[in-house]
Design a protein around this motif. Structure first.
Motif, PDB file in Angstrom:
ATOM      1  N   GLN A  48      35.654 -76.446 -19.059  1.00  0.00           N
ATOM      2  CA  GLN A  48      34.821 -76.962 -17.974  1.00  0.00           C
ATOM      3  C   GLN A  48      33.898 -75.888 -17.427  1.00  0.00           C
ATOM      4  OE1 GLN A  48      34.834 -80.054 -17.245  1.00  0.00           O
ATOM      5  NE2 GLN A  48      36.856 -80.953 -17.394  1.00  0.00           N
ATOM      6  N   TYR A  49      32.745 -76.353 -16.938  1.00  0.00           N
ATOM      7  CA  TYR A  49      31.864 -75.497 -16.151  1.00  0.00           C
ATOM      8  C   TYR A  49      32.322 -75.578 -14.695  1.00  0.00           C
ATOM      9  CZ  TYR A  49      28.616 -75.612 -20.133  1.00  0.00           C
ATOM     10  OH  TYR A  49      28.036 -75.490 -21.368  1.00  0.00           O
ATOM     11  N   ILE A 104      31.841 -66.467 -16.993  1.00  0.00           N
ATOM     12  CA  ILE A 104      33.164 -66.560 -17.631  1.00  0.00           C
ATOM     13  C   ILE A 104      33.442 -65.292 -18.424  1.00  0.00           C
ATOM     14  CG2 ILE A 104      34.568 -67.831 -19.304  1.00  0.00           C
ATOM     15  CD1 ILE A 104      32.944 -70.351 -18.549  1.00  0.00           C
ATOM     16  N   ALA A 105      32.444 -64.840 -19.164  1.00  0.00           N
ATOM     17  CA  ALA A 105      32.610 -63.633 -19.978  1.00  0.00           C
ATOM     18  C   ALA A 105      32.879 -62.404 -19.117  1.00  0.00           C
ATOM     19  CB  ALA A 105      31.369 -63.407 -20.826  1.00  0.00           C
ATOM     20  N   GLU A 106      32.292 -62.358 -17.939  1.00  0.00           N
ATOM     21  CA  GLU A 106      32.509 -61.238 -17.035  1.00  0.00           C
ATOM     22  C   GLU A 106      33.902 -61.243 -16.419  1.00  0.00           C
ATOM     23  OE1 GLU A 106      27.852 -60.808 -15.471  1.00  0.00           O
ATOM     24  OE2 GLU A 106      29.435 -61.526 -14.122  1.00  0.00           O
ATOM     25  N   VAL A 107      34.477 -62.443 -16.244  1.00  0.00           N
ATOM     26  CA  VAL A 107      35.733 -62.570 -15.496  1.00  0.00           C
ATOM     27  C   VAL A 107      36.956 -62.535 -16.407  1.00  0.00           C
ATOM     28  CG1 VAL A 107      37.114 -64.115 -14.048  1.00  0.00           C
ATOM     29  CG2 VAL A 107      34.660 -63.811 -13.589  1.00  0.00           C
ATOM     30  N   VAL A 108      36.939 -63.281 -17.496  1.00  0.00           N
ATOM     31  CA  VAL A 108      38.145 -63.489 -18.309  1.00  0.00           C
ATOM     32  C   VAL A 108      38.331 -62.315 -19.265  1.00  0.00           C
ATOM     33  CG1 VAL A 108      39.350 -65.042 -19.872  1.00  0.00           C
ATOM     34  CG2 VAL A 108      37.821 -65.980 -18.117  1.00  0.00           C
ATOM     35  N   GLN A 109      39.500 -61.704 -19.202  1.00  0.00           N
ATOM     36  CA  GLN A 109      39.729 -60.449 -19.923  1.00  0.00           C
ATOM     37  C   GLN A 109      40.121 -60.654 -21.381  1.00  0.00           C
ATOM     38  OE1 GLN A 109      42.725 -58.691 -17.426  1.00  0.00           O
ATOM     39  NE2 GLN A 109      41.314 -58.411 -15.692  1.00  0.00           N
ATOM     40  N   ASP A 110      40.994 -61.611 -21.649  1.00  0.00           N
ATOM     41  CA  ASP A 110      41.477 -61.802 -23.010  1.00  0.00           C
ATOM     42  C   ASP A 110      40.436 -62.535 -23.843  1.00  0.00           C
ATOM     43  OD1 ASP A 110      43.704 -61.940 -25.078  1.00  0.00           O
ATOM     44  OD2 ASP A 110      43.247 -64.072 -24.791  1.00  0.00           O
ATOM     45  N   PRO A 111      40.016 -61.984 -24.988  1.00  0.00           N
ATOM     46  CA  PRO A 111      38.945 -62.603 -25.781  1.00  0.00           C
ATOM     47  C   PRO A 111      39.262 -64.027 -26.234  1.00  0.00           C
ATOM     48  CG  PRO A 111      39.334 -60.351 -26.504  1.00  0.00           C
ATOM     49  CD  PRO A 111      40.437 -60.687 -25.552  1.00  0.00           C
ATOM     50  N   GLU A 112      40.498 -64.274 -26.666  1.00  0.00           N
ATOM     51  CA  GLU A 112      40.836 -65.611 -27.156  1.00  0.00           C
ATOM     52  C   GLU A 112      40.871 -66.619 -26.016  1.00  0.00           C
ATOM     53  OE1 GLU A 112      41.876 -68.713 -29.779  1.00  0.00           O
ATOM     54  OE2 GLU A 112      40.791 -66.815 -29.946  1.00  0.00           O
ATOM     55  N   THR A 113      41.434 -66.222 -24.887  1.00  0.00           N
ATOM     56  CA  THR A 113      41.428 -67.107 -23.728  1.00  0.00           C
ATOM     57  C   THR A 113      39.993 -67.374 -23.274  1.00  0.00           C
ATOM     58  OG1 THR A 113      43.557 -66.238 -23.018  1.00  0.00           O
ATOM     59  CG2 THR A 113      42.258 -67.405 -21.365  1.00  0.00           C
ATOM     60  N   ARG A 114      39.171 -66.325 -23.296  1.00  0.00           N
ATOM     61  CA  ARG A 114      37.773 -66.479 -22.911  1.00  0.00           C
ATOM     62  C   ARG A 114      37.067 -67.489 -23.817  1.00  0.00           C
ATOM     63  NH1 ARG A 114      35.359 -61.457 -24.328  1.00  0.00           N
ATOM     64  NH2 ARG A 114      36.757 -60.603 -22.728  1.00  0.00           N
ATOM     65  N   ARG A 115      37.349 -67.408 -25.108  1.00  0.00           N
ATOM     66  CA  ARG A 115      36.736 -68.345 -26.050  1.00  0.00           C
ATOM     67  C   ARG A 115      37.139 -69.779 -25.738  1.00  0.00           C
ATOM     68  NH1 ARG A 115      38.030 -71.337 -30.154  1.00  0.00           N
ATOM     69  NH2 ARG A 115      40.216 -70.669 -30.119  1.00  0.00           N
ATOM     70  N   LYS A 116      38.425 -69.987 -25.480  1.00  0.00           N
ATOM     71  CA  LYS A 116      38.907 -71.341 -25.195  1.00  0.00           C
ATOM     72  C   LYS A 116      38.311 -71.901 -23.901  1.00  0.00           C
ATOM     73  CE  LYS A 116      43.423 -70.660 -27.409  1.00  0.00           C
ATOM     74  NZ  LYS A 116      44.896 -70.513 -27.143  1.00  0.00           N
ATOM     75  N   LEU A 117      38.072 -71.023 -22.920  1.00  0.00           N
ATOM     76  CA  LEU A 117      37.568 -71.469 -21.619  1.00  0.00           C
ATOM     77  C   LEU A 117      36.063 -71.675 -21.591  1.00  0.00           C
ATOM     78  CD1 LEU A 117      39.586 -69.211 -19.150  1.00  0.00           C
ATOM     79  CD2 LEU A 117      39.668 -71.702 -19.258  1.00  0.00           C
ATOM     80  N   THR A 118      35.361 -71.240 -22.609  1.00  0.00           N
ATOM     81  CA  THR A 118      33.897 -71.271 -22.580  1.00  0.00           C
ATOM     82  C   THR A 118      33.358 -72.576 -23.135  1.00  0.00           C
ATOM     83  OG1 THR A 118      33.841 -68.864 -22.850  1.00  0.00           O
ATOM     84  CG2 THR A 118      31.805 -70.080 -23.291  1.00  0.00           C
TER      85      THR A 118
END
Length: 539
Positions: free
Chosen positions: A218-219, A313-327
């Motif tokens: 989600q945005y 999102i990229a600035e906030v979420v630290q884990d790359p895989e979690t960041r990918r799923k959340l984007t």
């Protein structure tokens, strides 16, 4: 002289009007019809007291994402002047308290029977009355049936195999149990819409472990909820005449001036500056409609807004895989969401994110949730933040029968129709407050707009001796096509969203709202009234 010795004597109705619902819409409808017109009114609600949506939705973090100064009734100037709040946004307990106060102020409870659900409503063409049946088997008759069932009240509970085997608790956010202690519990959450993001951000710091089962990223922009000083509240109160005049003529009715500047007309650097200001100020509808005039209609501006949120999102979420799923990668064109530090939640050690579109839920086991790849997530509690069968769900789930035995569920089998969001052809004297194809806005201003119009029509009928009113089929067809045409001009129509019924498996995707804005909507229904209701059949 007319011979009346053999005239048929029609039965007297038990009530002039039955109102179904005791939330914002139902309470105001009872006030309009009983207190202002003097009609005999009976209200029903399945809950034990007033509140509607805000009675049932007591989950942690529940609040309105409309700012406090305009999430209220506007018709009573004294009530507005007396109103107060503490924070920029109202929490569920505050909204429920406000509605209780409103019911007390106008003595509305004496017209209600609580813990009663309407199960069946049938229009009798011989008597011209509605027969309304409740879940205790009782029937009353009324000339007018006013449904104030709510846009978001027909609960959507997806069926997951094995629910009866699960040893833990399964809870829907619209049926939150009192005194539930989730401390140190392993908690799962299904659903990442408005309710889901509120629950997730509220519970993550308190539970033992949280697993979020996400179908679609989600945005989500910041809500920026903060205490509002008395001086600021005083300024709102002093300016209420101007504030509400603006709200009634605006598009989304959220208490701010929508932008008239196209995002396509400015540089990328200027767009980002505007988005950054909105990000810092907070508010989902502000981010979508106060920044630029074409976020919801221009691919270029919409992608700029989406790219800005992806950057955050990229600035906030630290884990790359979690960041990918959340984007998200799709359009920014669903109901705009906002929450406090939503993406930062996923940096916590006790929060895990599962992509159930890539790895679907298979079933409940005794221990928890089994996924398609064989992973088992052990849980003590599963929270279903799966939302509602929005807008028409309450109507199609009930037995509402109009002329010639036609049921609403059958007439709307290919999607809801509805004239002006308030009436339906073939269903005389049935009035819907925030029914299908009404405006997509902050709800209380729309409720007042529609209930005032309905009340005016009923007053006209009573004064003129009119027995029944329903929209002409050709007028309804034009209105529905207008709603479809306007929705088709927006990017909302290109996404899967509850706004179009896409959140319910098997439900046909259709148009459920008038996307032309509250100001234009008020002009449209004003023309119908001022024109003598020529688009209606008045018998």
């Amino acid at each position: 002289m007319v011979d009346i010795t053999n005239a048929v004597q029609l039965p007297q109705a038990d009530f002039d009007a039955v109102v179904v619902g005791a939330g914002f819409a139902g309470l105001y409808a009872v006030h309009k019809l009983r207190n202002e017109q003097g009609l005999r009114v009976l209200g029903y609600d399945s809950a034990s007291d007033v509140g509607g949506t805000w009675f049932h939705n007591r989950y942690p973090g529940a609040l309105s994402d409309t700012e406090s100064f305009c999430y209220r009734y506007s018709f009573d100037k004294e009530l507005l002047q007396e109103g107060s709040w503490t924070d920029r946004y109202l929490t569920q307990p505050e909204i429920l308290s406000y509605l209780n106060m409103f019911a007390d102020r106008y003595d509305l409870r004496r017209s209600y029977q609580f813990r009663k659900r309407m199960t069946d409503a049938r229009f009798d063409e011989g008597t011209g009355l509605w027969s309304v049946v409740t879940d205790d088997g009782r029937t009353v008759t009324a000339k007018y049936l006013v449904s104030a069932l709510g846009v978001l009240s027909a609960v959507n509970k997806p069926s997951i195999p094995g629910e009866n085997r699960f040893r833990g608790k399964i809870i829907h956010t619209a049926d939150w149990p009192a005194e539930l202690d989730l401390a140190n519990k392993r908690v799962g959450v299904v659903g990442t819409g408005s309710t889901g993001v509120q629950v997730i951000t509220a519970l993550a710091p308190t539970v033992g472990h949280m697993t979020v089962f996400q179908r679609s990223p989600q945005y989500v922009v910041p809500i920026v909820n903060r205490p509002e000083p008395g001086a600021v509240i005083g300024e709102y109160i002093d300016d209420y005449d101007q504030i509400w005049a603006q709200i009634r003529q605006s598009a989304v009715a959220f208490g701010f001036e929508e932008s008239v500047v196209s995002g396509e007309s400015v540089s990328p650097e200027e767009r980002n500056r505007v988005f950054e200001r909105a990000w810092q100020r907070g508010g989902g509808f502000r981010f979508m409609f106060e920044t630029f005039s074409d976020v919801a209609i221009s691919q270029e501006t919409n992608e700029a807004a989406a790219a800005f949120i992806r950057m955050k999102i990229a600035e906030v979420v630290q884990d790359p895989e979690t960041r990918r799923k959340l984007t998200p990668t799709d359009l920014y064109a669903k109901r705009p969401l906002c929450a406090t530090d939503y993406y930062a939640v996923y940096n916590r050690d006790n929060v895990a994110l599962v992509d159930v579109k890539a790895n679907p839920i298979v079933e409940f086991t005794e221990e928890g949730i089994l996924l398609g790849n064989g992973d088992l997530h052990e849980l003590d509690v599963m929270i279903m933040a799966t939302g509602f069968d929005a807008v028409d769900g309450n109507y199609t789930k009930l037995k509402i029968t109009g002329r010639e035995g036609v049921m609403m569920s059958e007439k709307w089998r290919d999607g809801p129709l509805g004239y002006l969001g308030m009436m339906e052809s073939g269903f005389p004297n049935l009035f819907m407050v925030v029914g299908p194809n009404g405006p997509f806005t902050n709800i209380p201003p729309t409720i007042e707009t529609q209930a005032d119009w309905i009340s005016d029509l009923i007053a006209h009928m009573e004064a003129s001796g009119v027995k029944s009113a329903e929209p002409r089929q050709d007028a309804e067809d034009v209105w529905v096509e207008t709603c479809r045409a306007i929705a088709g001009m927006t990017l909302f129509a290109k996404t899967d969203s509850w706004i179009f019924g896409a959140n319910i498996p098997g439900k046909k995707v259709g148009v459920y709202f008038y996307m032309g804005g509250l100001g234009n909507y008020r002009a449209e229904i004003g023309k119908v009234k001022d024109g003598g209701y020529q688009t209606l059949m008045l018998s």
